[in-house]
Design a protein around this motif. Sequence first.
Motif, mmCIF file in Angstrom:
data_model
loop_
_atom_site.group_PDB
_atom_site.id
_atom_site.type_symbol
_atom_site.label_atom_id
_atom_site.label_comp_id
_atom_site.label_asym_id
_atom_site.label_seq_id
_atom_site.Cartn_x
_atom_site.Cartn_y
_atom_site.Cartn_z
ATOM 1 N N ASP A 138 -24.788 -47.468 -1.648
ATOM 2 C CA ASP A 138 -23.699 -47.271 -3.516
ATOM 3 C C ASP A 138 -21.947 -47.187 -2.881
ATOM 4 O O ASP A 138 -21.515 -47.770 -2.946
ATOM 5 C CB ASP A 138 -23.163 -45.709 -4.008
ATOM 6 C CG ASP A 138 -24.977 -46.222 -4.235
ATOM 7 O OD1 ASP A 138 -25.548 -46.796 -5.276
ATOM 8 O OD2 ASP A 138 -25.617 -44.507 -5.436
ATOM 9 N N GLU A 139 -21.942 -46.189 -1.502
ATOM 10 C CA GLU A 139 -21.124 -46.393 -0.138
ATOM 11 C C GLU A 139 -20.451 -48.095 -0.181
ATOM 12 O O GLU A 139 -19.261 -48.282 -0.068
ATOM 13 C CB GLU A 139 -20.870 -45.472 0.642
ATOM 14 C CG GLU A 139 -20.521 -44.088 -0.010
ATOM 15 C CD GLU A 139 -20.666 -43.383 0.646
ATOM 16 O OE1 GLU A 139 -19.288 -43.233 1.965
ATOM 17 O OE2 GLU A 139 -21.142 -42.639 1.513
ATOM 18 N N HIS A 142 -19.105 -50.092 -3.338
ATOM 19 C CA HIS A 142 -17.888 -49.818 -3.735
ATOM 20 C C HIS A 142 -17.493 -50.468 -2.527
ATOM 21 O O HIS A 142 -15.838 -50.831 -2.939
ATOM 22 C CB HIS A 142 -17.852 -48.355 -3.765
ATOM 23 C CG HIS A 142 -16.380 -47.646 -4.154
ATOM 24 N ND1 HIS A 142 -15.927 -47.722 -4.717
ATOM 25 C CD2 HIS A 142 -15.295 -47.815 -2.844
ATOM 26 C CE1 HIS A 142 -14.561 -47.627 -5.215
ATOM 27 N NE2 HIS A 142 -14.091 -47.339 -3.814
ATOM 28 N N GLU A 146 -13.741 -53.517 -2.483
ATOM 29 C CA GLU A 146 -12.884 -53.705 -2.356
ATOM 30 C C GLU A 146 -12.179 -54.726 -2.015
ATOM 31 O O GLU A 146 -11.576 -55.389 -2.515
ATOM 32 C CB GLU A 146 -12.823 -52.311 -1.880
ATOM 33 C CG GLU A 146 -12.210 -51.232 -3.028
ATOM 34 C CD GLU A 146 -12.433 -49.955 -1.492
ATOM 35 O OE1 GLU A 146 -11.095 -50.386 -1.652
ATOM 36 O OE2 GLU A 146 -12.941 -48.996 -2.048
#
Length: 171
Positions: A138-139, A142, A146
């Motif tokens: 999930d990180e 993300h 970005e």
Amino acid sequence: KAECLKLLGQSQTTMADPAAIHTFELALGLWREKGNRAGEASILMRLAESHIKLKKLDIALNEVEQSLQLRGVVGDWRGQAECLYQLGTIHRLLNDPAAAREALEQCIEIRTEGNDMYGLADSTSALGQLMATLGRPDEGLHKHAEALGIRRELGDTVGIAESLNNLAVCF
């Protein structure tokens, strides 16, 4: 003379030639003799790249840390960001994810402050890859999202393709 030795060493590094280290050491000595801190910092990074290819990570780590310190002395924020990015890589290879993340986050901070959008996208993507390999998809997603947004703003089609690939890998 030092610049010529640097170029020779770079070509040897590209060919994975261990002689690159000797060539870079000669150039390093000349830069130190002249008191050229920027040249010294640059050569230390090239030495580190050679040592990474030869799997001599502790030596590479020391060289990058020296280069980072010198880049700070001469006020080279782009060079500092480059060093921090490389520290992230070395710490990841040394299986020290906390140190790798810290280095990449510092790199991102510097590139954000300097408005280095291409470097910011690359560093954010590297942090995404690190998070994904640590089992934190999930990180990773993300961070890759970005990086994709930055690359879209820049119109960087190659970077966009890389980010899309990285997002797919995280799934």
